[in-house]
Design a protein around this motif. Structure first.
Motif, PDB file in Angstrom:
ATOM      1  N   ILE A  63      -8.930  16.346 -19.740  1.00 24.83           N
ATOM      2  CA  ILE A  63      -8.460  16.468 -18.358  1.00 24.83           C
ATOM      3  C   ILE A  63      -9.601  16.901 -17.447  1.00 24.83           C
ATOM      4  N   ILE A  64     -10.428  17.847 -17.912  1.00 23.20           N
ATOM      5  CA  ILE A  64     -11.564  18.319 -17.121  1.00 23.20           C
ATOM      6  C   ILE A  64     -12.542  17.176 -16.854  1.00 23.20           C
ATOM      7  N   LEU A  65     -12.848  16.389 -17.885  1.00 20.70           N
ATOM      8  CA  LEU A  65     -13.780  15.272 -17.717  1.00 20.70           C
ATOM      9  C   LEU A  65     -13.220  14.224 -16.751  1.00 20.70           C
ATOM     10  N   TYR A  66     -11.916  13.957 -16.872  1.00 20.55           N
ATOM     11  CA  TYR A  66     -11.273  13.007 -15.969  1.00 20.55           C
ATOM     12  C   TYR A  66     -11.308  13.520 -14.533  1.00 20.55           C
ATOM     13  N   MET A  67     -11.044  14.822 -14.364  1.00 16.77           N
ATOM     14  CA  MET A  67     -11.067  15.423 -13.037  1.00 16.77           C
ATOM     15  C   MET A  67     -12.462  15.342 -12.429  1.00 16.77           C
ATOM     16  N   MET A  68     -13.486  15.675 -13.239  1.00 21.99           N
ATOM     17  CA  MET A  68     -14.858  15.637 -12.732  1.00 21.99           C
ATOM     18  C   MET A  68     -15.250  14.222 -12.310  1.00 21.99           C
ATOM     19  N   TRP A  69     -14.919  13.260 -13.167  1.00 21.39           N
ATOM     20  CA  TRP A  69     -15.252  11.866 -12.856  1.00 21.39           C
ATOM     21  C   TRP A  69     -14.577  11.419 -11.543  1.00 21.39           C
ATOM     22  N   SER A  70     -13.289  11.710 -11.433  1.00 24.85           N
ATOM     23  CA  SER A  70     -12.522  11.254 -10.269  1.00 24.85           C
ATOM     24  C   SER A  70     -12.960  11.964  -8.987  1.00 24.85           C
ATOM     25  N   TRP A  71     -13.177  13.267  -9.080  1.00 26.17           N
ATOM     26  CA  TRP A  71     -13.561  14.035  -7.892  1.00 26.17           C
ATOM     27  C   TRP A  71     -14.944  13.617  -7.410  1.00 26.17           C
ATOM     28  N   TRP A  72     -15.879  13.481  -8.330  1.00 27.14           N
ATOM     29  CA  TRP A  72     -17.214  13.029  -7.948  1.00 27.14           C
ATOM     30  C   TRP A  72     -17.166  11.610  -7.372  1.00 27.14           C
ATOM     31  N   ARG A  73     -16.333  10.758  -7.959  1.00 27.61           N
ATOM     32  CA  ARG A  73     -16.205   9.385  -7.450  1.00 27.61           C
ATOM     33  C   ARG A  73     -15.751   9.392  -6.004  1.00 27.61           C
ATOM     34  N   ASP A  74     -14.732  10.190  -5.700  1.00 30.26           N
ATOM     35  CA  ASP A  74     -14.226  10.259  -4.334  1.00 30.26           C
ATOM     36  C   ASP A  74     -15.286  10.810  -3.376  1.00 30.26           C
ATOM     37  N   THR A  75     -15.999  11.847  -3.822  1.00 31.82           N
ATOM     38  CA  THR A  75     -17.028  12.455  -2.969  1.00 31.82           C
ATOM     39  C   THR A  75     -18.167  11.482  -2.701  1.00 31.82           C
ATOM     40  N   VAL A  76     -18.578  10.742  -3.730  1.00 28.14           N
ATOM     41  CA  VAL A  76     -19.649   9.759  -3.558  1.00 28.14           C
ATOM     42  C   VAL A  76     -19.224   8.679  -2.568  1.00 28.14           C
ATOM     43  N   ARG A  77     -17.994   8.203  -2.685  1.00 30.77           N
ATOM     44  CA  ARG A  77     -17.498   7.174  -1.768  1.00 30.77           C
ATOM     45  C   ARG A  77     -17.489   7.680  -0.336  1.00 30.77           C
ATOM     46  N   GLU A  78     -17.057   8.914  -0.138  1.00 34.40           N
ATOM     47  CA  GLU A  78     -17.027   9.483   1.202  1.00 34.40           C
ATOM     48  C   GLU A  78     -18.441   9.626   1.762  1.00 34.40           C
ATOM     49  N   SER A  79     -19.368  10.082   0.915  1.00 35.70           N
ATOM     50  CA  SER A  79     -20.745  10.259   1.357  1.00 35.70           C
ATOM     51  C   SER A  79     -21.404   8.922   1.690  1.00 35.70           C
ATOM     52  N   MET A  80     -21.241   7.953   0.804  1.00 37.35           N
ATOM     53  CA  MET A  80     -21.859   6.647   1.037  1.00 37.35           C
ATOM     54  C   MET A  80     -21.200   5.914   2.201  1.00 37.35           C
ATOM     55  N   GLY A  81     -19.974   6.301   2.518  1.00 40.17           N
ATOM     56  CA  GLY A  81     -19.273   5.684   3.646  1.00 40.17           C
ATOM     57  C   GLY A  81     -19.683   6.256   4.991  1.00 40.17           C
ATOM     58  N   GLY A  82     -20.611   7.230   4.988  1.00 39.16           N
ATOM     59  CA  GLY A  82     -21.096   7.813   6.234  1.00 39.16           C
ATOM     60  C   GLY A  82     -20.100   8.736   6.909  1.00 39.16           C
ATOM     61  N   LEU A  83     -19.177   9.293   6.146  1.00 38.83           N
ATOM     62  CA  LEU A  83     -18.139  10.141   6.736  1.00 38.83           C
ATOM     63  C   LEU A  83     -18.611  11.571   6.974  1.00 38.83           C
ATOM     64  N   TYR A  84     -19.643  11.991   6.252  1.00 35.37           N
ATOM     65  CA  TYR A  84     -20.061  13.386   6.338  1.00 35.37           C
ATOM     66  C   TYR A  84     -21.015  13.627   7.503  1.00 35.37           C
ATOM     67  N   SER A  85     -20.977  14.840   8.029  1.00 35.50           N
ATOM     68  CA  SER A  85     -21.870  15.263   9.106  1.00 35.50           C
ATOM     69  C   SER A  85     -22.696  16.439   8.593  1.00 35.50           C
ATOM     70  N   SER A  86     -23.571  16.965   9.450  1.00 32.55           N
ATOM     71  CA  SER A  86     -24.384  18.115   9.053  1.00 32.55           C
ATOM     72  C   SER A  86     -23.508  19.349   8.841  1.00 32.55           C
ATOM     73  N   GLN A  87     -22.375  19.423   9.537  1.00 37.04           N
ATOM     74  CA  GLN A  87     -21.447  20.529   9.303  1.00 37.04           C
ATOM     75  C   GLN A  87     -20.879  20.458   7.891  1.00 37.04           C
TER      76      GLN A  87
END
Length: 299
Positions: A63-87
């Motif tokens: 479950i931990i490995l699945y959570m890490m994979w999924s959470w990192w996947r979502d974060t990477v998609r958000e970052s690569m999508g240009g959604l993040y700011s300096s804040q």
């Protein structure tokens, strides 16, 4: 509101509600519950009622490995999508700093337990101060010395030497910090080939460390009689080195993910906090090992 006024305000991305915190909490609970039950079984103190503990441990780990994979996947998609700011970047940095601070406290508690046992409990058992009667009643033959290689039941074990596999692993971790620093500087300078090569090398060094530690544990259990049931020395040895090994495992997974992201061109000199977070964590793990090597293996 005028356009000029709007430009003064920086956009701030608010992520959608995420299931991963509760999924991670469930996984950690099962991991701890199953691991504790498995340790109860392996130490042999309370019979074999814990024979199913390893299954729960594996479920929690999955479950931990699945959570890490999924959470990192979502974060990477958000970052690569240009959604993040300096804040958002500052929020990530503060979160990582607080996380590492909590990890410092985590290991400080275990080191504190080791020091308490060595500097206070051992002398008390030996009759120091006003504890002569305690010494006479509990263990008259006890001579306070560390490592404690004989249990009250009369079982003996062998202390783990420092200048063998532990020294090699120390050299490996120190080298891995150096290679990761080279990779980080290469990222800042835009040298992509050096970045990829040295990040991969660092991940490989982490894998080698874990393999050698697994072999060390095998030697301890099968040829030295050093187990979790070997009194306070055995329990503190495996508690400290085992939790550190868990952190090296997490850090190695982190480095493997970073290697894949480096090869995919995800990081830029001006935007690469995910890489910095991995570097912070890995350097922290290395520093903890230096303390372990000194206080668990040498002293």
């Amino acid at each position: 509101m005028s356009t000029e006024t709007k430009e003064k305000y920086e956009k701030y991305y608010v992520p959608e509600q995420s299931p991963w915190p509760i999924v991670g909490a469930i996984g950690l609970f099962l991991l701890a519950f199953g691991g504790g039950n498995f340790i109860q079984q392996t130490t042999g103190k309370y019979g074999n009622e814990g024979s199913w503990g390893w299954l729960i441990f594996l479920v929690g780990l999955s479950i931990i490995l699945y959570m890490m994979w999924s959470w990192w996947r979502d974060t990477v998609r958000e970052s690569m999508g240009g959604l993040y700011s300096s804040q958002m970047d500052r929020s990530f940095r503060q979160g990582m700093l607080w996380f590492i601070t909590s990890e410092v406290m985590f290991f400080a508690a275990f080191f504190g337990g080791l020091f308490y046992a060595r500097t206070m409990v051992m002398p008390w058992l030996g009759g120091e101060g006003n504890n002569a009667m305690t010494h006479a009643l509990l263990w008259p033959e006890f001579i306070p010395s560390w490592p404690m290689v004989e249990t009250p039941a009369g079982d003996t074990t062998t202390a783990m030497g420092a200048f063998g596999l532990p020294a090699i692993n120390t050299a490996i971790l120190l080298t891995s910090s150096w290679t990761l620093t080279i990779a980080h500087h290469a990222l800042i300078k835009g040298n992509r080939n050096t970045l990829i090569n040295y990040t991969v090398i660092t991940a490989l060094l982490g894998v080698i460390f874990l393999c050698l530690q697994a072999y060390e544990y095998y030697e301890a259990y099968h040829h030295m009689g050093l187990t979790l049931g070997s009194g306070i020395y055995g329990s503190t040895f495996f508690m400290l080195t085992g939790f550190h090994g868990l952190h090296v495992t997490i850090g190695t997974i982190f480095l493997i993910v970073l290697s894949i992201r480096c090869a995919s061109g995800h990081f830029k000199p001006e935007n690469h906090f995910a890489f910095e977070a991995g570097a912070w964590y890995w350097h922290f793990v290395d520093v903890v090992w230096l303390f372990l090597f000194i206080f668990v293996y040498i002293l």
